[in-house]
Design an enzyme around this catalytic site. Structure first.
Site, PDB file in Angstrom:
ATOM      1  N   CYS A  82       1.519 -29.885 -16.430  1.00 30.97           N
ATOM      2  CA  CYS A  82       2.911 -30.026 -16.862  1.00 30.97           C
ATOM      3  C   CYS A  82       3.916 -29.581 -15.812  1.00 30.97           C
ATOM      4  CB  CYS A  82       3.160 -29.187 -18.123  1.00 30.97           C
ATOM      5  SG  CYS A  82       2.082 -29.573 -19.491  1.00 30.97           S
ATOM      6  N   GLY A 108       2.769 -34.236 -13.631  1.00 29.95           N
ATOM      7  CA  GLY A 108       2.386 -34.912 -14.867  1.00 29.95           C
ATOM      8  C   GLY A 108       2.902 -36.328 -14.869  1.00 29.95           C
ATOM      9  N   ASN A 185       4.251 -25.244 -20.043  1.00 27.89           N
ATOM     10  CA  ASN A 185       3.319 -25.476 -18.950  1.00 27.89           C
ATOM     11  C   ASN A 185       2.286 -24.365 -18.993  1.00 27.89           C
ATOM     12  OD1 ASN A 185       2.031 -26.187 -16.564  1.00 27.89           O
ATOM     13  ND2 ASN A 185       3.524 -25.130 -15.272  1.00 27.89           N
ATOM     14  N   GLY A 186       1.014 -24.743 -19.183  1.00 29.85           N
ATOM     15  CA  GLY A 186      -0.038 -23.737 -19.240  1.00 29.85           C
ATOM     16  C   GLY A 186      -1.094 -24.104 -20.256  1.00 29.85           C
ATOM     17  N   CYS A 322      -1.535 -18.525 -10.074  1.00 31.62           N
ATOM     18  CA  CYS A 322      -2.546 -19.521  -9.748  1.00 31.62           C
ATOM     19  C   CYS A 322      -2.502 -19.877  -8.270  1.00 31.62           C
ATOM     20  CB  CYS A 322      -2.323 -20.782 -10.581  1.00 31.62           C
ATOM     21  SG  CYS A 322      -3.427 -22.140 -10.154  1.00 31.62           S
ATOM     22  N   TYR A 328      -2.745 -26.921  -3.572  1.00 29.74           N
ATOM     23  CA  TYR A 328      -2.644 -28.356  -3.858  1.00 29.74           C
ATOM     24  C   TYR A 328      -1.464 -28.773  -4.722  1.00 29.74           C
ATOM     25  CZ  TYR A 328      -3.740 -32.899  -5.941  1.00 29.74           C
ATOM     26  OH  TYR A 328      -3.664 -34.188  -6.381  1.00 29.74           O
ATOM     27  N   CYS A 520      -4.877 -15.545  -9.241  1.00 28.18           N
ATOM     28  CA  CYS A 520      -6.066 -15.964  -9.970  1.00 28.18           C
ATOM     29  C   CYS A 520      -6.860 -16.931  -9.102  1.00 28.18           C
ATOM     30  CB  CYS A 520      -5.674 -16.650 -11.288  1.00 28.18           C
ATOM     31  SG  CYS A 520      -7.098 -17.306 -12.206  1.00 28.18           S
ATOM     32  N   CYS A 523     -11.414 -20.314 -10.296  1.00 31.93           N
ATOM     33  CA  CYS A 523     -12.112 -21.564  -9.986  1.00 31.93           C
ATOM     34  C   CYS A 523     -13.030 -21.399  -8.784  1.00 31.93           C
ATOM     35  CB  CYS A 523     -11.106 -22.686  -9.750  1.00 31.93           C
ATOM     36  SG  CYS A 523      -9.813 -22.299  -8.552  1.00 31.93           S
TER      37      CYS A 523
END
Length: 543
Positions: A82, A108, A185-186, A322, A328, A520, A523
């Site tokens: 989002c 999005g 968003n999230g 994040c 990216y 964070c 990933c």
């Protein structure tokens, strides 16, 4: 929206440091497993406090049921879910939101919407499926949203909802104190648990989006005024959320206590306050960036006098922004988490060259568009020539509709075309920002070899992606993540390059220095700051 008036038991709202202030300028064959010890299901946080290995049953539709899609030829990157824009105090608020959403289209592409406050104090909504320009292609749609305040949203679809207009935000609802709209968003990792409890108390849901839970929590809160209701609702949320709320006379901007997703604030010359997911949207509409909305902060703009209030939502929690926003998602001309994105990506490429050089290479080329600055940093640090050896064509459509694999392979050349004069006879270093499933990388290697490349050395300016995201990013399941299934040599063989190297996690942390712990990287590390909550069993359906 079907929000009931049934009141949930209130949780005392911890409003800390509430004060009023002007907004200032403060600052596919199997190889050896790479991580054999971590191939177990992700543990869940249960109401009893115990950890379960039943995550496999929950994660396929972990709160908002993500689907990475079946188009093997599509862009092989995680997708941001989002983008948000909000404008308060400008007569052209909805038009400014439209422009801001255009700039955030990369966040999005499958749905967009705007909710605006009219002169009569009523909130009006226009939403639709498709790109922003498609949704608002008819000028009358934007013209139907006059007023001095508006919030907008762009989104990617979730599983089972790719063509569902009802899941397109912002959501607009009426409850006993008036109308309220929300854009989110999230991703809420306790969504299903909250929804089950609300439904057991009589709430009726119209969508499959986790965002609708937030509206129900506000409607059923017994706190007053609305600021306290918003805080009361947000205290019950777990996971990632950057939120914009709009009412007849106020706008609220909220960021979760860990600060997973970005949200910034700025002002236009006429004093209008603007919120957006990235500063590039502020730049487009001539708003000056002032600061981030801080993790755990609620910013309230009262349109009656344009005063701005700030409240601390919850006590301090460790910041976990994040890191993929820098790798990216965000545009390179944005400032995200107080860092210029293009500078971060250049640093990633420079560190990658220091850690994994390509001796004997002739030229460095990026995978467009997001690999550009990392490749530039790699070339500068290596002393190698930098060239644009691949050209991306943005208008080719989705190649999976082609009838045969041979035709589909040809269609790939519509999306990425090699520049033979740059590549033929040379040893080429290809720099990409990330490698997820490996499908795009293998096609790029074949394209370059067909164009005459003597050698192809793949360099990835981020660590191997081995874990799915729980906090608002559409990633494949862990079984589809190539670095989770194979070791480095296995991945290299799969994509067909002469060599392959990733930026190590330690090197990534070194770039951030003392700030490394504020990001964070689940990933890459599979260390999740907030675990999903196992929902209580849903009540039996009525006969």
């Amino acid at each position: 929206m079907g929000i009931t008036a049934a009141a949930a038991a209130p949780s005392p709202s911890r409003l800390l440091l509430h004060h009023h202030a002007a907004v200032g300028s403060d600052r596919r064959h199997q190889h050896q497993l790479r991580y054999p010890a971590t191939q177990h299901a992700l543990p869940l946080r249960c109401g009893s406090g115990r950890r379960e290995a039943a995550a496999g049953a929950l994660l396929p539709d972990r709160v908002t049921p993500f689907s990475y899609g079946v188009d093997e030829d599509a862009d092989d990157h995680p997708r941001e879910e989002c983008g948000l824009v909000g404008v308060a105090g400008d007569p052209d608020a909805s038009s400014l939101c439209y422009l801001g959403l255009q700039k955030l289209q990369h966040r999005g592409e499958e749905g967009a919407g705007i909710v605006a406050v009219g002169g009569d104090g009523k909130l009006k909504s226009v939403t639709g499926l498709g790109l922003v320009a498609d949704v608002f292609g008819d000028p009358s749609r934007l013209a139907s949203l006059p007023g001095p305040a508006a919030i907008g949203h762009v989104r990617y679809s979730t599983a089972g909802a790719a063509a569902s207009l009802r899941n397109v935000q912002p959501f607009l609802a009426g409850y006993r104190f008036g109308q309220v709209a929300v854009a989110h968003n999230g991703n809420l990792v306790n969504y299903q648990a909250l929804r089950n409890k609300l439904e057991a108390r009589g709430s009726i849901f119209n969508t499959s989006s986790d965002t609708e839970v937030i509206l129900h929590l506000i409607a059923t809160s017994l706190s007053r005024p609305l600021l306290a209701r918003v805080c009361d609702a947000c205290e019950r949320l777990a996971g990632a959320y950057s939120l914009l709320f709009l009412t007849a006379d106020k706008m609220f901007a909220v960021r979760d206590p860990h600060g997973f997703r970005p949200l910034v604030m700025g002002r236009r010359r006429n004093g209008a306050v603007v919120f957006a997911s990235e500063t590039c949207a502020l730049d487009l509409i001539d708003a000056t960036y002032e600061r981030e909305v801080q993790p755990g902060e609620v910013v309230v703009v009262d349109r009656r006098d344009m005063s701005v209030a700030s409240a601390c939502l919850v006590p301090h929690r460790p910041r976990r922004a994040c890191v993929f926003e820098h790798i990216y998602f965000s545009l390179p001309n944005s400032v995200v988490f107080s860092h210029a994105v293009h500078e971060r990506r250049t640093a990633f490429g420079r560190a990658l060259a220091e850690e994994s050089p390509a001796p004997g290479a002739d030229v460095v080329i990026p995978v467009p568009d997001s690999g550009f600055y990392a490749a530039l940093g790699f070339a500068r640090a290596s002393g190698l020539e930098f060239q644009q050896g691949l050209i991306r064509w943005h208008y080719s459509g989705r190649s999976f509709i082609q009838p045969t694999q041979a035709i589909r392979d040809l269609a790939v050349k519509l999306k990425l075309a090699p520049v033979r004069g740059v590549i033929a006879g040379k040893s080429v270093v290809v720099v990409d920002d990330s490698l997820v499933r490996g499908t795009t990388s293998s096609k790029i290697v074949r394209l370059l070899r067909d164009a005459g490349a003597r050698e192809v050395h793949m360099r990835i300016a981020s660590p191997p992606v081995v874990g799915s995201c729980l906090y608002g990013i559409d990633t494949p399941s862990e079984g589809e993540l190539i670095s989770n299934r194979m070791d480095l040599e296995g991945v290299r063989r799969e994509i067909g390059s002469d060599s392959l190297a990733f930026l190590s996690l330690g090197k990534l942390h070194g770039i951030y220095g003392d700030e490394a712990g504020d990001y964070c990287d689940a990933c890459f590390s599979r260390k999740y700051p907030v675990l999903p909550t196992l929902a209580d069993p849903a009540t039996e359906p009525e006969e």
